[in-house]
Write an enzyme that holds these catalytic residues in place. Structure first.
Site, PDB file in Angstrom:
ATOM      1  N   LYS A  13       0.844  -1.196   0.000  1.00 18.20           N
ATOM      2  CA  LYS A  13       0.000   0.000   0.000  1.00 18.20           C
ATOM      3  C   LYS A  13       0.883   1.251   0.000  1.00 18.20           C
ATOM      4  CE  LYS A  13      -3.774   1.979   2.814  1.00 18.20           C
ATOM      5  NZ  LYS A  13      -4.591   1.763   4.022  1.00 18.20           N
ATOM      6  N   SER A  57      -9.221   2.242   2.628  1.00 23.57           N
ATOM      7  CA  SER A  57      -8.244   2.952   1.837  1.00 23.57           C
ATOM      8  C   SER A  57      -7.228   2.048   1.143  1.00 23.57           C
ATOM      9  CB  SER A  57      -7.492   3.946   2.728  1.00 23.57           C
ATOM     10  OG  SER A  57      -6.840   3.276   3.802  1.00 23.57           O
ATOM     11  N   SER A  69     -10.217  -0.355   6.520  1.00 25.84           N
ATOM     12  CA  SER A  69      -9.415  -0.144   5.321  1.00 25.84           C
ATOM     13  C   SER A  69      -8.691  -1.388   4.819  1.00 25.84           C
ATOM     14  CB  SER A  69      -8.389   0.972   5.557  1.00 25.84           C
ATOM     15  OG  SER A  69      -9.037   2.217   5.630  1.00 25.84           O
TER      16      SER A  69
END
Length: 529
Positions: free
Chosen positions: A130, A205, A229
């Site tokens: 990420k 996210s 997330s």
């Protein structure tokens, strides 16, 4: 427990802000090119259909080279990324060099396979990361335009530990702006698509991670989770993910950093297509704190106590859970009863109706020294003055804002918060915490919906911004939870469920995940007929 007039007024104001934003979006938003009918190509290379655990074993045994595996994933990313826009910066050349070094190391190793497995359990296996995690030499912006050009100079601890275990990063993946929305969209990298339906969201996210893993462009990845997330992207993209008990896996060198009491709710954890990879990944990512968990304890599922919570009781802010998801959760309970001979008891907690209010209240509590967390508007404005959300909304309407409408919406919602912490919400959370902790103990597990609906269409989260509360409330309770895929539904979109256990009982949910994968089939190729 009834809410006060002021708290009811806050609910009304939140709804009003949401409705205004939806009207603005529909009127001013540019139209995206139609993606309906387009579909990902199916997986053809059998190397892409093996778990990281299986790949590592084959690499150690010289049955396949690391270069072959890494090249297979590079080829797949190049094939699917034009569809999903998940990997926002690659390091393919460096990854191939590192894979060649792995193959040379294995050729020269004299201690045998066991030595390599013990010392480098993920040797030669590709990894995606990420973008909000620091990965040395890679962009580290979290989608904030003012951070464009910032490159990480170090590795975040979980990433460093995975690299030390032999994993090879292929690149970094997209996030929502500042990691505070459940659609992965920003003005640096654009919008990420769901591999099962390109017109739908991959979540956020950690949506880039979820998307590239679901598209078989990665086998393992890392995510962070303060409101869902990890779990929402895993749910929407049909993969596994684990939100660890807070405080076990380091959350250092991520952006934005936690402040106030947020470190009590923030977790880092593994994301992957195959359940058997969750446990070895967590053992590595936990590093020096691994002994906080009982990851080497064998779990007898027949001795666990199982519960199911079918919905939150009906919050006025949150969409009701769809029949499709209610039905699949019921099927999970029925299969557990049939397979294990256990009784899955349905329970309800009235406080869950106020999940968003609890999450929103606790996110802004001050730390032990009385220092409040950094405001979202301050993060939006860095490195300068705080952003003014109303001004940014006006700029967005004429195409001049550097921020997404979702980020502006978060800033506007922040403005509706009451200055004084509502005591009724604190009391509700404390009561819920006590009841849930007593229910679970050290041998209890409960099922809970991952989201009210399957993956929404792009930008539809603006219509229902508080639906993340099904995942967010688990953060506030500080519990470990594994997101498990359960096949696909009527629209060809992934179904799933959250499996939740008591604090530090992460091994229980991981064991249940393995069972559910065998029962429901786990990840499905989105390109398959």
């Amino acid at each position: 427990m009834a809410l006060s007039r002021l708290e009811r007024a806050q609910i009304w104001l939140l709804k009003a802000v949401t409705e205004v934003l939806v009207i603005v979006f529909r009127f001013f938003s540019p139209r995206r090119p139609a993606l309906s009918g387009k579909k990902l190509p199916p997986v053809r290379n059998p190397l892409l259909l093996m778990s990281a655990t299986q790949l590592a074993k084959k690499i150690r045994r010289k049955q396949v080279s690391s270069v072959e595996v890494v090249q297979a994933y590079i080829d797949r990313i190049q094939e699917v990324n034009p569809f999903v826009n998940a990997v926002v910066k690659d390091r393919f050349a460096a990854a191939l060099q590192e894979a060649a070094q792995v193959d040379k190391l294995i050729e020269e190793e004299t201690g045998g396979e066991e030595v390599l497995e013990d010392r480098l359990p993920l040797l030669g296996v590709p990894l995606s990361v990420k973008e909000s995690y620091a990965l040395q030499g890679m962009p580290f912006t979290t989608g904030l335009v003012s951070r464009r050009g910032i490159v990480a100079t170090v590795d975040a601890p979980p990433v460093a530990l995975l690299k030390r275990a032999g994993a090879i990063p292929l690149g970094v993946t997209n996030t929502s702006e500042l990691c505070m929305w459940y659609e992965s969209h920003n003005h640096i990298y654009g919008i990420t698509n769901n591999p099962y339906d390109l017109e739908r969201i991959p979540g956020g996210s950690s949506g880039g991670e979820g998307s590239i893993l679901g598209a078989a462009g990665s086998v393992i990845g890392v995510g962070s989770d303060i409101g869902g997330s990890i779990r929402m992207p895993c749910f929407f993209n049909g993969i596994f993910g684990h939100k660890t008990t807070p405080g076990v896996v380091s959350c250092e060198n991520q952006y934005p950093p936690s402040s106030g009491r947020q470190e009590e709710y923030l977790s880092s954890g593994p994301m992957c297509r195959y359940a058997e990879d969750l446990l070895p990944m967590l053992k590595i990512m936990a590093g020096p704190r691994v002994d906080m968990l009982s990851l080497n304890t064998k779990v007898d599922l027949k001795k666990l106590r199982f519960f199911t919570i079918p919905h939150d009781g009906g919050s006025p802010l949150i969409t009701p859970v769809s029949k499709e998801l209610v039905d699949i959760q019921r099927k999970v309970a029925e299969r557990l009863e049939a397979d294990l001979g256990v009784k899955v008891q349905e329970v309800h907690f009235p406080e869950l109706r106020y999940s968003f209010q609890i999450w929103d209240t606790y996110m802004v509590l001050p730390d032990k020294e009385g220092k409040p967390p950094q405001m979202f508007a301050e993060l939006m404005g860095e490195p300068g003055r705080p952003a003014w959300p109303l001004w940014e909304l006006l700029k967005w309407m004429i195409g001049r804002s550097d921020h997404t409408l979702a980020a502006i919406a978060v800033g506007l919602i922040e403005m509706t918060r009451m200055s004084k912490t509502p005591s009724s919400i604190i009391q509700m959370k404390e009561k819920l915490q006590k009841e849930v902790d007593e229910l679970l103990g050290a041998d209890g597990v409960f099922l809970y919906p991952s989201h009210p609906k399957v993956a929404p269409k792009h930008h539809h989260p603006l219509l229902r911004p508080f639906d993340f509360s099904y995942t967010g409330i688990i953060n506030m309770l500080g519990l470990p939870v594994t997101q498990c895929p359960l096949g696909v539904g009527e629209e060809g979109l992934p179904l799933g469920v959250q499996v939740v256990a008591g604090k530090l009982q992460d091994h229980l949910t991981l064991a249940v995940a393995l069972h559910l994968e065998k029962t429901f089939g786990g990840w499905k190729d989105p390109g398959a007929n």
